[in-house]
Enzyme design. Structure first.
Site, PDB file in Angstrom:
ATOM      1  N   ASP A 132      -1.083   1.679  12.810  1.00 23.55           N
ATOM      2  CA  ASP A 132      -1.548   0.351  12.428  1.00 23.55           C
ATOM      3  C   ASP A 132      -0.996  -0.707  13.382  1.00 23.55           C
ATOM      4  O   ASP A 132      -0.632  -1.812  12.972  1.00 23.55           O
ATOM      5  CB  ASP A 132      -1.098   0.055  10.986  1.00 23.55           C
ATOM      6  CG  ASP A 132      -1.810  -1.141  10.379  1.00 23.55           C
ATOM      7  OD1 ASP A 132      -2.899  -1.491  10.870  1.00 23.55           O
ATOM      8  OD2 ASP A 132      -1.274  -1.724   9.422  1.00 23.55           O
ATOM      9  N   CYS A 186     -17.478  10.024  -4.072  1.00 24.18           N
ATOM     10  CA  CYS A 186     -17.415   8.895  -4.999  1.00 24.18           C
ATOM     11  C   CYS A 186     -18.528   8.964  -6.036  1.00 24.18           C
ATOM     12  O   CYS A 186     -18.379   8.441  -7.149  1.00 24.18           O
ATOM     13  CB  CYS A 186     -17.510   7.567  -4.238  1.00 24.18           C
ATOM     14  SG  CYS A 186     -16.003   7.118  -3.350  1.00 24.18           S
ATOM     15  N   CYS A 189     -19.627   6.586  -9.334  1.00 32.31           N
ATOM     16  CA  CYS A 189     -18.475   5.831  -9.846  1.00 32.31           C
ATOM     17  C   CYS A 189     -18.395   4.446  -9.204  1.00 32.31           C
ATOM     18  O   CYS A 189     -18.554   4.298  -7.996  1.00 32.31           O
ATOM     19  CB  CYS A 189     -17.188   6.605  -9.570  1.00 32.31           C
ATOM     20  SG  CYS A 189     -15.691   5.752 -10.136  1.00 32.31           S
ATOM     21  N   CYS A 192     -13.689   0.971  -8.950  1.00 29.36           N
ATOM     22  CA  CYS A 192     -12.976   0.044  -8.060  1.00 29.36           C
ATOM     23  C   CYS A 192     -13.710  -1.291  -7.954  1.00 29.36           C
ATOM     24  O   CYS A 192     -13.087  -2.362  -7.958  1.00 29.36           O
ATOM     25  CB  CYS A 192     -12.777   0.661  -6.678  1.00 29.36           C
ATOM     26  SG  CYS A 192     -14.295   1.162  -5.832  1.00 29.36           S
ATOM     27  N   CYS A 196     -12.063  -5.020  -9.557  1.00 29.36           N
ATOM     28  CA  CYS A 196     -11.563  -6.059  -8.645  1.00 29.36           C
ATOM     29  C   CYS A 196     -11.734  -7.442  -9.272  1.00 29.36           C
ATOM     30  O   CYS A 196     -12.865  -7.877  -9.530  1.00 29.36           O
ATOM     31  CB  CYS A 196     -12.294  -5.989  -7.309  1.00 29.36           C
ATOM     32  SG  CYS A 196     -11.718  -7.249  -6.132  1.00 29.36           S
ATOM     33  N   CYS A 212      -9.994 -10.779  -1.004  1.00 33.17           N
ATOM     34  CA  CYS A 212      -9.110  -9.650  -1.307  1.00 33.17           C
ATOM     35  C   CYS A 212      -7.682 -10.137  -1.580  1.00 33.17           C
ATOM     36  O   CYS A 212      -7.109 -10.885  -0.787  1.00 33.17           O
ATOM     37  CB  CYS A 212      -9.123  -8.666  -0.140  1.00 33.17           C
ATOM     38  SG  CYS A 212      -8.016  -7.251  -0.357  1.00 33.17           S
ATOM     39  N   CYS A 239      -1.909  -5.583  -3.381  1.00 28.21           N
ATOM     40  CA  CYS A 239      -2.617  -5.266  -4.623  1.00 28.21           C
ATOM     41  C   CYS A 239      -2.980  -3.787  -4.623  1.00 28.21           C
ATOM     42  O   CYS A 239      -3.340  -3.225  -3.592  1.00 28.21           O
ATOM     43  CB  CYS A 239      -3.879  -6.121  -4.730  1.00 28.21           C
ATOM     44  SG  CYS A 239      -4.888  -5.797  -6.192  1.00 28.21           S
ATOM     45  N   CYS A 242      -7.681  -1.536  -7.056  1.00 26.33           N
ATOM     46  CA  CYS A 242      -8.812  -0.646  -6.766  1.00 26.33           C
ATOM     47  C   CYS A 242      -8.369   0.789  -6.538  1.00 26.33           C
ATOM     48  O   CYS A 242      -9.178   1.720  -6.673  1.00 26.33           O
ATOM     49  CB  CYS A 242      -9.617  -1.167  -5.567  1.00 26.33           C
ATOM     50  SG  CYS A 242      -8.748  -1.121  -3.986  1.00 26.33           S
ATOM     51  N   CYS A 246      -8.928   4.383  -9.459  1.00 28.57           N
ATOM     52  CA  CYS A 246      -9.720   5.443  -8.837  1.00 28.57           C
ATOM     53  C   CYS A 246      -9.407   6.798  -9.469  1.00 28.57           C
ATOM     54  O   CYS A 246      -8.238   7.203  -9.542  1.00 28.57           O
ATOM     55  CB  CYS A 246      -9.429   5.498  -7.338  1.00 28.57           C
ATOM     56  SG  CYS A 246     -10.325   6.820  -6.473  1.00 28.57           S
TER      57      CYS A 246
END
Length: 311
Positions: A132, A186, A189, A192, A196, A212, A239, A242, A246
């Site tokens: 990152d 996914c 579903c 998430c 939010c 966000c 946060c 989400c 899951c």
């Protein structure tokens, strides 16, 4: 050493270092991802993160970062620990990933070991490793390396591990046996998206950073818009909403890296403590922590908003 044995050796050593999985993909231009990224930037979904506009060519083509690159070796490592669940409701919350030692430092040391090990097997190599920390689309490479699929919340999901993990990669001028991608699991579903509180997931697989909570509490340097402040709820830094909802995180993989486990001194401090914290206390509490990305003034601003929400 042939590519098959080299691939297995590097993968096995990555697991010995504490990574949960390691995958291999061919270094090449990310055509589809480039189009999606350009569209996202044009729509200003990245908020004030202007640095995401820089080095676009390098971001979508690893051979621009490492001339002669042939492969991207991706690794993921869980940061989840049962202690994370000890953040009680009614107190300010910090995203799980930030409660341990700064992941950049932990992962980079291990990736350096993996790089040196690879070099010991094949001789001198040209390459770089990242956590990152450069214009690299690490999620895209994790998907291409077969380590998971892009979830509707834009996090990478792995059936065995969940999504509470970090991603790192090596870009090398070495050929490996490349991994097969995995399919999207996914399904229908939308947990998430539904969970939010700011509607930041404006459509499946797309995030508007401007809404966000992680962006608002970490990257946004100016005052958080008044209309979004109550939506922060208890979230003071980052946060997990989400991810917490899951289904693939029902039983997440536990971290194998002790430094990533949460520091107990950061758990269950009440709102009065955080609202009254001073700069020296901040420096002492968050020494070696990713939380220092948010300067003291930003952190205090967040604490004040959460104080009002909880009081």
């Amino acid at each position: 050493m042939d590519s098959k044995n080299l691939t297995e050796a590097v993968k096995n050593y990555a697991l010995q270092l504490g990574f949960d999985a390691c995958g291999f993909s061919k270094a090449e231009f990310l055509e589809t991802e480039a189009r999606r990224l350009e569209e996202w930037l044009v729509q200003q979904r990245h908020g004030t993160m202007s640095w995401m506009e820089n080095n676009f060519d390098k971001r979508v083509d690893p051979t621009k970062l490492v001339p002669g690159a042939k492969s991207v070796v991706s690794v993921i490592g869980s940061y989840y620990s049962p202690e994370h669940d000890h953040q009680s409701s009614g107190n300010p919350k910090i995203a799980k990933y930030a409660l341990g030692r700064d992941y950049h430092k932990v992962f980079k040391k291990k990736l350096k070991d993996l790089f040196n090990y690879t070099e010991s097997l094949v001789g001198n190599i040209e390459g770089r490793f990242f956590v990152d920390s450069a214009p690299v689309l690490d999620k895209a490479w994790a998907v291409r390396s077969g380590l998971g699929w892009m979830g509707k919340n834009s996090n990478i999901l792995n059936k065995d591990i969940g999504s509470f993990f970090f991603i790192g990669e090596m870009i090398l001028d070495v050929e490996f046996n490349y991994s097969s991608g995995t399919t999207d699991h996914c399904g229908t579903c939308t947990r998430c998206i539904d969970a939010c509180p700011t509607d930041a997931i404006y459509e499946p697989y797309r995030i508007d950073s401007n809404k966000c909570i992680s962006y608002l509490t970490i990257e946004l340097k100016e005052q958080i818009p008044q209309e979004l402040q109550s939506s922060l709820g208890e979230w003071m830094y980052g946060c997990d909403i989400c991810q917490d909802v899951c289904p693939w995180n029902k039983d997440p993989s536990l971290t194998q890296m002790a430094d990533l486990k949460p520091r107990t001194k950061l758990l269950n401090k009440n709102i009065d403590f955080w609202n009254e914290i001073d700069n020296p206390q901040y420096d002492a509490l968050f020494e070696g922590s990713a939380i220092r990305r948010a300067k003291f003034e930003k952190f205090k601003m967040n604490a004040g908003i959460v104080y009002n929400n909880l009081k």
